[in-house]
Scaffold this active site. Structure first.
Site, PDB file in Angstrom:
ATOM      1  N   ARG A   1       0.541  -1.235  -0.114  1.00 20.85           N
ATOM      2  CA  ARG A   1      -0.104   0.245   0.160  1.00 20.85           C
ATOM      3  C   ARG A   1       0.787   1.177   0.148  1.00 20.85           C
ATOM      4  O   ARG A   1       1.815   1.493   0.695  1.00 20.85           O
ATOM      5  CB  ARG A   1      -0.783  -0.184   1.412  1.00 20.85           C
ATOM      6  CG  ARG A   1      -1.933  -0.897   1.450  1.00 20.85           C
ATOM      7  CD  ARG A   1      -2.908  -0.454   2.058  1.00 20.85           C
ATOM      8  NE  ARG A   1      -2.468  -0.155   3.524  1.00 20.85           N
ATOM      9  CZ  ARG A   1      -3.512   0.310   4.398  1.00 20.85           C
ATOM     10  NH1 ARG A   1      -4.759   0.251   4.232  1.00 20.85           N
ATOM     11  NH2 ARG A   1      -3.082   0.743   5.498  1.00 20.85           N
TER      12      ARG A   1
ATOM     13  N   THR B   1      -1.408   7.263  -0.536  1.00 25.33           N
ATOM     14  CA  THR B   1      -2.842   7.210  -1.143  1.00 25.33           C
ATOM     15  C   THR B   1      -3.682   6.030  -0.403  1.00 25.33           C
ATOM     16  O   THR B   1      -4.634   5.895  -0.740  1.00 25.33           O
ATOM     17  CB  THR B   1      -2.351   6.991  -2.409  1.00 25.33           C
ATOM     18  OG1 THR B   1      -1.789   5.616  -2.852  1.00 25.33           O
ATOM     19  CG2 THR B   1      -1.828   8.042  -3.300  1.00 25.33           C
TER      20      THR B   1
ATOM     21  N   ASP C   1       0.431  -3.398  12.005  1.00 25.05           N
ATOM     22  CA  ASP C   1       0.954  -3.772  10.479  1.00 25.05           C
ATOM     23  C   ASP C   1       1.306  -5.035  10.808  1.00 25.05           C
ATOM     24  O   ASP C   1       2.283  -5.543  11.326  1.00 25.05           O
ATOM     25  CB  ASP C   1       2.074  -3.016  10.083  1.00 25.05           C
ATOM     26  CG  ASP C   1       2.315  -3.169   8.808  1.00 25.05           C
ATOM     27  OD1 ASP C   1       2.755  -4.178   8.290  1.00 25.05           O
ATOM     28  OD2 ASP C   1       2.467  -1.876   7.887  1.00 25.05           O
TER      29      ASP C   1
ATOM     30  N   ASP D   1       4.861  -6.240   9.217  1.00 26.32           N
ATOM     31  CA  ASP D   1       5.840  -5.810  10.166  1.00 26.32           C
ATOM     32  C   ASP D   1       5.771  -6.752  11.460  1.00 26.32           C
ATOM     33  O   ASP D   1       6.947  -7.003  11.994  1.00 26.32           O
ATOM     34  CB  ASP D   1       5.649  -4.248  10.707  1.00 26.32           C
ATOM     35  CG  ASP D   1       5.974  -3.341   9.677  1.00 26.32           C
ATOM     36  OD1 ASP D   1       6.674  -3.526   8.613  1.00 26.32           O
ATOM     37  OD2 ASP D   1       5.648  -2.293   9.809  1.00 26.32           O
TER      38      ASP D   1
HETATM   39  C1  PRP Z   1      -1.229  -4.919   4.310  1.00 23.32           C
HETATM   40  C2  PRP Z   1      -1.972  -6.165   4.520  1.00 23.32           C
HETATM   41  C3  PRP Z   1      -2.984  -6.158   3.038  1.00 23.32           C
HETATM   42  C4  PRP Z   1      -2.883  -4.777   3.152  1.00 23.32           C
HETATM   43  C5  PRP Z   1      -4.566  -4.422   3.471  1.00 23.32           C
HETATM   44  O1  PRP Z   1       0.033  -5.030   3.327  1.00 23.32           O
HETATM   45  O2  PRP Z   1      -0.912  -7.346   4.409  1.00 23.32           O
HETATM   46  O3  PRP Z   1      -2.119  -6.722   2.146  1.00 23.32           O
HETATM   47  O4  PRP Z   1      -2.315  -3.954   3.779  1.00 23.32           O
HETATM   48  O5  PRP Z   1      -4.726  -3.032   3.184  1.00 23.32           O
HETATM   49  P1  PRP Z   1      -6.008  -2.746   2.034  1.00 23.32           P
HETATM   50  O6  PRP Z   1      -7.216  -3.684   2.326  1.00 23.32           O
HETATM   51  O7  PRP Z   1      -6.273  -1.260   2.446  1.00 23.32           O
HETATM   52  O8  PRP Z   1      -5.432  -2.935   0.924  1.00 23.32           O
HETATM   53  P2  PRP Z   1       1.220  -3.878   3.336  1.00 23.32           P
HETATM   54  O9  PRP Z   1       0.551  -2.851   2.217  1.00 23.32           O
HETATM   55  O10 PRP Z   1       1.121  -2.932   4.368  1.00 23.32           O
HETATM   56  O11 PRP Z   1       2.440  -4.661   2.740  1.00 23.32           O
HETATM   57  P3  PRP Z   1       3.345  -5.549   3.569  1.00 23.32           P
HETATM   58  O12 PRP Z   1       2.535  -6.928   3.652  1.00 23.32           O
HETATM   59  O13 PRP Z   1       4.436  -5.700   2.297  1.00 23.32           O
HETATM   60  O14 PRP Z   1       3.659  -4.921   4.636  1.00 23.32           O
HETATM   61  N1  URA Z   2      -2.516  -3.461   6.757  1.00 24.80           N
HETATM   62  C1  URA Z   2      -2.083  -3.805   7.896  1.00 24.80           C
HETATM   63  O1  URA Z   2      -1.165  -4.587   7.906  1.00 24.80           O
HETATM   64  N2  URA Z   2      -3.074  -3.665   8.961  1.00 24.80           N
HETATM   65  C2  URA Z   2      -4.012  -2.652   8.892  1.00 24.80           C
HETATM   66  O2  URA Z   2      -4.643  -2.406   9.982  1.00 24.80           O
HETATM   67  C3  URA Z   2      -4.336  -2.191   7.487  1.00 24.80           C
HETATM   68  C4  URA Z   2      -3.469  -2.725   6.748  1.00 24.80           C
END
Ligand code: PRP
Ligand code: URA
Length: 209
Positions: free
Chosen positions: A104, A108, A200, A203
């Protein structure tokens, strides 16, 4: 029409509460996610097709049931979805795995694609897209669109925590995709994080806080 399945078995709720706690270590977080994914796998695979097979027990010949059709495909959304693959694999060891990389954009909150590798023949296979978090729904929507563009048809989405906003968005864009979640939380905050959520997920799994 998409059906929302909330898999809120007491064991799952207990383990999810431990995951939500701020002080839970990455090691415990990963182990709990793995265990919950295995419990959820029972429900997600409940309607897998069966075929009749003839076998011989020590007592007699008999006709019994076994899973039919091609191996299903687990598709984790990178990174956090990786944390749910092993739990599903323990129940369905023959499952193939495809990977979709999305992150994400911090400003945005829209998903940005960086990787997509899916097994051959997805048009004839059941696919389970996995990601612990369904927040705005953007990542799940884009991942499922990528799979459909490559011929995938029979798709389910499995997460741990869903926000009402993400459920509505995903059901609007992909009404043919059933959603399986362990919890429906209250809302999103101003940074599009789920409240109360668990922070997150990527993380916390990989220790990159
Ligand atoms: C997180 C999570 C989803 C997304 C959900 O990933 O694992 O993929 O956010 O959010 P959304 O429904 O608003 O799209 P992130 O983008 O943080 O990436 P990462 O797994 O690499 O940390
Ligand atoms: N992605 C995450 O990992 N946690 C949230 O709460 C939203 C998006």
């Amino acid at each position: 029409m998409s059906v929302l399945h909330v898999i809120d078995h007491p064991m799952i709720q207990h383990k999810l509460t431990l995951m939500r706690k701020e002080e839970t270590s990455s090691k415990d977080f990963r182990e709990l996610l793995d265990e919950i994914a295995m419990f959820m796998a029972y429900e997600v695979t409940r309607d897998l097709p069966l075929m009749e097979v003839k076998i011989k027990t020590p007592i007699c010949e008999t006709t019994q049931k076994m899973i039919s059709g091609k191996a299903l495909v687990i598709v984790p959304i990178l990174r956090a979805g990786i944390g749910m693959v092993n739990g599903l694999h323990r129940l369905v060891p023959a499952a193939k795995v495809g990977h979709i990389g999305l992150y994400r954009d911090p400003k945005t909150h829209k998903p940005v694609e960086y990787y997509c590798k899916l097994p051959q023949g997805i048009e004839n296979r059941e696919l389970i897209v996995v990601d612990p978090m369904l927040a705005t729904g953007g990542s799940a929507i884009d991942a499922i669109s990528l799979i459909k563009q490559r011929g995938g048809k029979n798709i389910k989405f499995m997460c741990l925590v869903a926000a009402p906003e993400g459920i509505s968005a995903l059901q609007n864009v992909h009404p043919d995709v059933d959603i399986y979640t362990a919890a429906v939380d209250e809302k999103l905050n101003e940074n599009a994080y789920i409240v109360p959520g668990l922070g997150d997920a990527g993380d916390r799994i990989f220790g990159t806080l």
